[in-house]
Design a protein around this motif. Structure first.
Motif, PDB file in Angstrom:
ATOM      1  N   GLY A  26      12.302  35.582 -55.615  1.00 40.95           N
ATOM      2  CA  GLY A  26      12.008  33.903 -54.928  1.00 40.95           C
ATOM      3  C   GLY A  26      13.624  33.629 -54.950  1.00 40.95           C
ATOM      4  N   ARG A  54      14.031  26.463 -56.995  1.00 42.17           N
ATOM      5  CA  ARG A  54      13.028  27.188 -58.468  1.00 42.17           C
ATOM      6  C   ARG A  54      14.462  28.285 -59.023  1.00 42.17           C
ATOM      7  N   ASP A  93      15.572  38.379 -52.175  1.00 50.18           N
ATOM      8  CA  ASP A  93      14.428  37.271 -51.779  1.00 50.18           C
ATOM      9  C   ASP A  93      15.524  38.143 -50.435  1.00 50.18           C
ATOM     10  N   GLY A 140      16.905  29.871 -49.966  1.00 56.95           N
ATOM     11  CA  GLY A 140      15.690  30.338 -49.411  1.00 56.95           C
ATOM     12  C   GLY A 140      15.507  30.705 -48.284  1.00 56.95           C
ATOM     13  N   GLU A 141      13.877  30.622 -48.798  1.00 60.92           N
ATOM     14  CA  GLU A 141      13.401  30.336 -46.759  1.00 60.92           C
ATOM     15  C   GLU A 141      13.133  28.465 -46.372  1.00 60.92           C
ATOM     16  N   TRP A 156      14.397  26.536 -47.143  1.00 62.82           N
ATOM     17  CA  TRP A 156      15.786  25.598 -46.511  1.00 62.82           C
ATOM     18  C   TRP A 156      17.243  26.052 -45.865  1.00 62.82           C
ATOM     19  N   ASN A 170      12.929  14.274 -46.756  1.00 66.68           N
ATOM     20  CA  ASN A 170      12.012  13.650 -46.701  1.00 66.68           C
ATOM     21  C   ASN A 170      12.655  13.018 -47.231  1.00 66.68           C
ATOM     22  N   ARG A 214      11.921  41.850 -49.739  1.00 64.53           N
ATOM     23  CA  ARG A 214      10.408  40.742 -50.601  1.00 64.53           C
ATOM     24  C   ARG A 214      10.762  41.533 -51.485  1.00 64.53           C
ATOM     25  N   ALA A 215       9.256  41.366 -52.619  1.00 65.20           N
ATOM     26  CA  ALA A 215       9.241  42.070 -53.815  1.00 65.20           C
ATOM     27  C   ALA A 215       8.026  42.818 -53.283  1.00 65.20           C
ATOM     28  N   VAL A 271       7.844  32.230 -56.651  1.00 65.06           N
ATOM     29  CA  VAL A 271       7.682  32.317 -54.719  1.00 65.06           C
ATOM     30  C   VAL A 271       7.575  31.429 -53.769  1.00 65.06           C
ATOM     31  N   HIS A 320       6.466  28.329 -51.588  1.00 66.62           N
ATOM     32  CA  HIS A 320       5.343  28.431 -50.420  1.00 66.62           C
ATOM     33  C   HIS A 320       4.741  29.730 -49.720  1.00 66.62           C
ATOM     34  N   ASN A 349       1.135  37.081 -49.965  1.00 69.10           N
ATOM     35  CA  ASN A 349       2.636  37.286 -50.935  1.00 69.10           C
ATOM     36  C   ASN A 349       1.784  38.512 -51.371  1.00 69.10           C
ATOM     37  N   GLY A 392       5.504  20.910 -55.255  1.00 72.14           N
ATOM     38  CA  GLY A 392       6.181  21.222 -53.832  1.00 72.14           C
ATOM     39  C   GLY A 392       6.752  20.346 -53.594  1.00 72.14           C
ATOM     40  N   GLY A 430      11.288  18.839 -54.342  1.00 71.81           N
ATOM     41  CA  GLY A 430      12.754  18.631 -54.918  1.00 71.81           C
ATOM     42  C   GLY A 430      13.207  18.837 -56.247  1.00 71.81           C
TER      43      GLY A 430
HETATM   44  C1  LIG Z   1       8.670  22.412 -44.873  1.00 69.90           C
HETATM   45  C2  LIG Z   1       8.995  22.431 -45.882  1.00 69.90           C
HETATM   46  C3  LIG Z   1       9.446  20.629 -46.449  1.00 69.90           C
HETATM   47  C4  LIG Z   1      10.240  20.746 -47.913  1.00 69.90           C
HETATM   48  N1  LIG Z   1      10.423  19.706 -47.232  1.00 69.90           N
HETATM   49  C5  LIG Z   1      11.280  18.607 -48.164  1.00 69.90           C
HETATM   50  C6  LIG Z   1      11.729  17.564 -48.284  1.00 69.90           C
HETATM   51  O1  LIG Z   1      12.473  17.390 -47.484  1.00 69.90           O
HETATM   52  N2  LIG Z   1      11.610  17.752 -49.506  1.00 69.90           N
HETATM   53  C7  LIG Z   1      11.165  17.521 -50.877  1.00 69.90           C
HETATM   54  O2  LIG Z   1      12.122  17.535 -52.169  1.00 69.90           O
HETATM   55  N3  LIG Z   1      10.812  18.653 -50.343  1.00 69.90           N
HETATM   56  C8  LIG Z   1      10.199  19.546 -49.959  1.00 69.90           C
HETATM   57  N4  LIG Z   1       9.814  20.099 -49.712  1.00 69.90           N
HETATM   58  C9  LIG Z   1       9.287  20.859 -50.404  1.00 69.90           C
HETATM   59  C10 LIG Z   1       9.637  22.500 -51.402  1.00 69.90           C
HETATM   60  O3  LIG Z   1       8.604  22.932 -51.995  1.00 69.90           O
HETATM   61  C11 LIG Z   1      10.665  22.610 -52.238  1.00 69.90           C
HETATM   62  O4  LIG Z   1      12.028  21.426 -51.792  1.00 69.90           O
HETATM   63  C12 LIG Z   1      10.733  23.549 -52.955  1.00 69.90           C
HETATM   64  O5  LIG Z   1      11.101  24.165 -51.703  1.00 69.90           O
HETATM   65  C13 LIG Z   1      10.851  24.453 -53.491  1.00 69.90           C
HETATM   66  O6  LIG Z   1      11.696  25.690 -53.635  1.00 69.90           O
HETATM   67  P1  LIG Z   1      10.277  26.785 -54.607  1.00 69.90           P
HETATM   68  O7  LIG Z   1      11.804  27.889 -54.933  1.00 69.90           O
HETATM   69  O8  LIG Z   1       9.597  26.850 -55.967  1.00 69.90           O
HETATM   70  O9  LIG Z   1      10.314  27.047 -53.064  1.00 69.90           O
HETATM   71  P2  LIG Z   1      10.682  27.864 -51.747  1.00 69.90           P
HETATM   72  O10 LIG Z   1      12.141  26.818 -51.333  1.00 69.90           O
HETATM   73  O11 LIG Z   1       9.808  28.079 -50.827  1.00 69.90           O
HETATM   74  O12 LIG Z   1      11.646  28.988 -52.307  1.00 69.90           O
HETATM   75  C14 LIG Z   1      10.471  30.504 -52.880  1.00 69.90           C
HETATM   76  C15 LIG Z   1      11.323  31.719 -52.395  1.00 69.90           C
HETATM   77  O13 LIG Z   1      10.519  32.648 -52.414  1.00 69.90           O
HETATM   78  C16 LIG Z   1      11.091  33.777 -51.476  1.00 69.90           C
HETATM   79  N5  LIG Z   1      10.076  34.945 -51.969  1.00 69.90           N
HETATM   80  C17 LIG Z   1       7.938  34.747 -51.479  1.00 69.90           C
HETATM   81  N6  LIG Z   1       7.988  35.767 -51.740  1.00 69.90           N
HETATM   82  C18 LIG Z   1       9.042  36.321 -52.417  1.00 69.90           C
HETATM   83  C19 LIG Z   1       8.724  37.839 -52.944  1.00 69.90           C
HETATM   84  N7  LIG Z   1       7.665  38.800 -52.508  1.00 69.90           N
HETATM   85  N8  LIG Z   1      10.163  38.445 -52.270  1.00 69.90           N
HETATM   86  C20 LIG Z   1      11.385  38.082 -53.046  1.00 69.90           C
HETATM   87  N9  LIG Z   1      11.452  36.732 -52.488  1.00 69.90           N
HETATM   88  C21 LIG Z   1       9.735  36.250 -52.538  1.00 69.90           C
HETATM   89  C22 LIG Z   1      10.854  33.003 -50.654  1.00 69.90           C
HETATM   90  O14 LIG Z   1      11.431  33.605 -49.738  1.00 69.90           O
HETATM   91  C23 LIG Z   1      11.277  31.596 -50.853  1.00 69.90           C
HETATM   92  O15 LIG Z   1      13.436  32.308 -50.605  1.00 69.90           O
HETATM   93  C24 LIG Z   1       9.370  21.159 -48.844  1.00 69.90           C
HETATM   94  C25 LIG Z   1       8.604  22.085 -47.969  1.00 69.90           C
HETATM   95  C26 LIG Z   1       8.377  22.802 -47.145  1.00 69.90           C
HETATM   96  C27 LIG Z   1       7.633  24.141 -46.815  1.00 69.90           C
END
Ligand SMILES: Cc1cc2nc3c(=O)[nH]c(=O)nc-3n(C[C@H](O)[C@H](O)[C@H](O)COP(=O)(O)OP(=O)(O)OC[C@H]3O[C@@H](n4cnc5c(N)ncnc54)[C@H](O)[C@@H]3O)c2cc1C
Length: 645
Positions: free
Chosen positions: A13, A17, A43, A50-51, A53, A64, A155-156, A186, A188, A540, A605, A607
């Motif tokens: 992922g 993060r 990923d 990622g997914e 963004w 937002n 994907r893993a 990983v 959302h 997942n 959830g 940024g």
């Molecule tokens: C629709 C939406 C809008 C948002 N808007 C905002 C905003 O405007 N401002 C804000 O601050 N936050 C926002 N967020 C919150 C968001 O949680 C964070 O901004 C940030 O994206 C979290 O980062 P992350 O890396 O933890 O998770 P993610 O961004 O979800 O990244 C996780 C990554 O893991 C990968 N992954 C998952 N499972 C696997 C697998 N089995 N194998 C390989 N790869 C995998 C996915 O493809 C993805 O790229 C939003 C969230 C969503 C869903």
């Protein structure tokens, strides 16, 4: 202490993060590790963005959070053991792109948007995705010689222990990767439908209707929804605003501003949207930002107070959220409200004098009321939490007409306040406090800080929804657009307590609110919300396989008075978030970071915000140092150093 051999690290992922952990591994290693390090990145989406963004998503989807309040880099406010390596936030990056200081193969579209970005812009999600991709590219370009990155754009599917104690990551295409440590970031994901959602899906299938379960709207194909079809949308949170945009401007409609009025020019391809929620009103519109990249500093939920609270919890007296935490939170919010109100209606000097006095008396005491009267604050301006959380009165829901008139003036007032700004408007300054004190709330609540029973009923059952309603809303323009769409006859807002029945006789979804006669039938229902975090229902496969293999378990919040509360999130240790197995032991080489641990950690959830001691950055640093075998002491807000081995 540096390990004597080589390092093999897997990151599954690579959204914000995973990217942050990667950056921290590289920067910590740059200073402290000379041995070879191999980092395996996994990923299927582009690394960095990622997914969520991804850069190919519709341009109607916006962030937002303003451009100066989101980053991928550390700064000197972050309490962490690793080195600070500064870099541009989203706004600074956009300026750099425009000036040519930041080079890259940027399309006309990115350059155009970068031109228009100011500190307080709400950028397109795809634009932020480009920033994150640039961060990734920059990291790769500047790698120290001893670090190699291997990219796996898949994907893993699994992670298993080998007999030698290594971690074997299985990818969907059958590739196997052996590493010493694996970090699952990983984010959302999707989950199996709940029984209610499954019933709605089966109903739609049997009646030739359409049902859209909880999902990221960017992932949903809305083509089956023809122009003029009536669509029920359940939920008035952030996903609702995404659907609203996709079904209107996303279909060629335009907003036009004449004088102070915003109006909507339909394209004729819009469906007819009927939307509602339990509360009846959408999330508060986010006020114009007047804080730059700074935040309100808490005056009650301070480091000392948090230390007191956590030591109480540490002595076996788990915290009761309503009793121990809420009075401090409410006092923060209300003090900001009255202080700003007085400054607005009287003078800064008067308001300063008020605050000095008001801060000395306990929340919700008769002394507070006396002070309010002494400073001649009109009774009708007194802060009232029940009014804030339910803004309508009984008379507003007596008929469809009374509801329409209420909701229109409520939304107009929300926009008016939001345009005054998150410092100048007493109301908006107050609710923005909830966003600003999230760090402190995390220090109090994370990892079972609040008693299980109270966490379930007070935090998950009440506060989370109030917090979202008041402080995570969309930019106020979205609220204004909602009104314009309603004026154009494209959108209708139902009354509160909105619920949807599956009517077998008519074969339609029937949406009803508590307003008499407010009933709408439709063949289409959208549940406008993200899937919940629930390990037991996750789709997942890497998490599901680990769970079925008894390598992961749910985080359970202990309760002294009642039964323990099992959350949907994954059980992990405190920083650096090692996986806790069902037998209670921590896996020494597996880490889960972020959204899937919701429950063990509060409000994951989000940024990364610069210059406010972002907990996410401190977390990333702790994970990075742990996989590098470096000491991961972190400074808590209590001023104590804590050893995480
Ligand atoms: C629709 C939406 C809008 C948002 N808007 C905002 C905003 O405007 N401002 C804000 O601050 N936050 C926002 N967020 C919150 C968001 O949680 C964070 O901004 C940030 O994206 C979290 O980062 P992350 O890396 O933890 O998770 P993610 O961004 O979800 O990244 C996780 C990554 O893991 C990968 N992954 C998952 N499972 C696997 C697998 N089995 N194998 C390989 N790869 C995998 C996915 O493809 C993805 O790229 C939003 C969230 C969503 C869903």
């Amino acid at each position: 202490m540096e390990k004597s051999t080589t390092y093999r690290i897997g990151i599954i992922g690579v959204g914000p993060r995973g990217l942050s952990v990667l950056e921290r591994i590289i920067e910590n290693a740059r200073d402290e590790i000379g041995n070879p390090i191999t980092i395996e990145l996994v990923d299927s989406h582009s690394f960095g963005a990622g997914e969520v963004w991804r850069t190919d998503q519709p341009s109607d989807l916006i962030m937002n959070i303003v451009a100066s309040q989101i980053t991928a880099f550390t700064d000197d406010t972050v309490e962490m053991a690793g080195p600070v390596r500064e870099g541009p936030n989203l706004y600074e990056w956009a300026r750099g792109v425009v000036s040519g200081r930041i080079r890259g193969n940027f399309s006309e579209e990115i350059l155009d948007e970068a031109e228009q970005v100011d500190e307080n812009s709400y950028c397109r999600r795809a634009f932020y995705g480009h920033y994150l991709e640039w961060v990734y590219t920059r990291l790769v370009k500047n790698l120290p010689g001893n670090i190699e990155i291997r990219e796996h754009r898949r994907r893993a599917n699994s992670v298993v222990n080998t007999v030698r104690g290594d971690q074997l990551i299985g990818l969907m295409d059958g590739t196997m990767i052996e590493v010493d440590d694996v970090v699952l970031a990983v984010g959302h994901g999707t989950v199996d439908l709940s029984s209610g959602e499954e019933a709605a899906e089966n109903f739609a299938a049997a009646t030739n209707g359409l049902y859209y379960p909880p999902a990221n709207p960017a992932d949903v194909s809305l083509e089956m929804i023809e122009p003029s079809r009536k669509v029920l949308i359940r939920g008035l949170g952030l996903c609702f605003f995404d659907y609203m945009a996709l079904l209107t401007t996303g279909r060629g409609g335009r907003f036009v501003r004449t004088d102070q009025e915003l109006s909507y020019v339909p394209s004729g391809r819009e469906p007819h949207i009927v939307c509602g929620s339990r509360r009846g009103v959408p999330l508060h519109g986010r006020a114009d930002n007047e804080k730059g990249d700074r935040r309100y500093e808490p005056r009650f939920l301070t480091a000392d107070r948090i230390a007191d609270l956590r030591s109480k919890e540490g002595n076996g007296n788990a915290l009761n959220f309503r009793h121990d935490c809420w009075p401090l939170i409410a006092k923060e919010v209300e003090t900001v409200y009255y202080t700003r109100l007085l400054a607005n209606i009287s003078s800064e000097e008067h308001s300063h004098e008020f605050r000095e006095l008001y801060e000395t008396v306990p929340w919700s005491s008769s002394s507070e009321r006396e002070i309010l009267r002494k400073f001649r604050i009109p009774e009708e301006d007194f802060w009232d939490w029940s009014r804030i959380s339910q803004p309508w009165r009984h008379s507003d829901v007596e008929s469809v007409d009374s509801w329409r008139s209420f909701i229109r003036s409520y939304l107009a007032a929300d926009v008016r306040e939001a345009r005054r700004g998150n410092v100048s408007s007493a109301l908006k300054a107050a609710v923005d406090v909830l966003r600003d004190i999230r760090n402190e709330l995390r220090y109090v609540m994370n990892n079972g800080g609040v008693d299980g029973e109270s966490y379930k009923s007070d935090v998950e059952g009440w506060f989370n929804s109030l917090h979202s309603f008041l402080s995570i809303g969309p930019p106020w323009n979205r609220i204004e657009e909602m009104v314009a769409l309603s004026d154009a006859g494209v959108l209708e807002m139902t009354g509160p307590r909105f619920k949807v029945d599956l009517d077998r006789e008519s074969g339609k979804f029937i949406g009803k609110s508590c307003v008499p006669g407010d009933e709408h039938e439709s063949t289409t229902l959208i549940d406008a919300m993200l899937p919940s975090t629930d390990l037991n229902r996750t789709r997942n496969s890497v998490l599901a396989n680990l769970h079925h293999g008894r390598q992961l378990t749910n985080f359970t919040v202990k309760s002294s008075a009642s039964s323990d509360y099992m959350t949907g999130g994954i059980a992990v240790t405190e920083r650096p978030f090692r996986v806790i197995r069902p037998d209670g032991s921590a896996h020494p080489n597996r880490y889960v970071f972020g959204v899937p641990t919701e429950g063990a950690n509060w409000v994951t959830g989000t940024g990364i915000r610069p210059n406010v001691n972002s907990i996410t950055l401190g977390d990333s640093d702790a994970i990075a140092r742990s996989v590098l075998g470096l000491p991961t002491e972190t400074c808590l807000p209590t001023g104590q150093w804590k050893q995480n081995t």
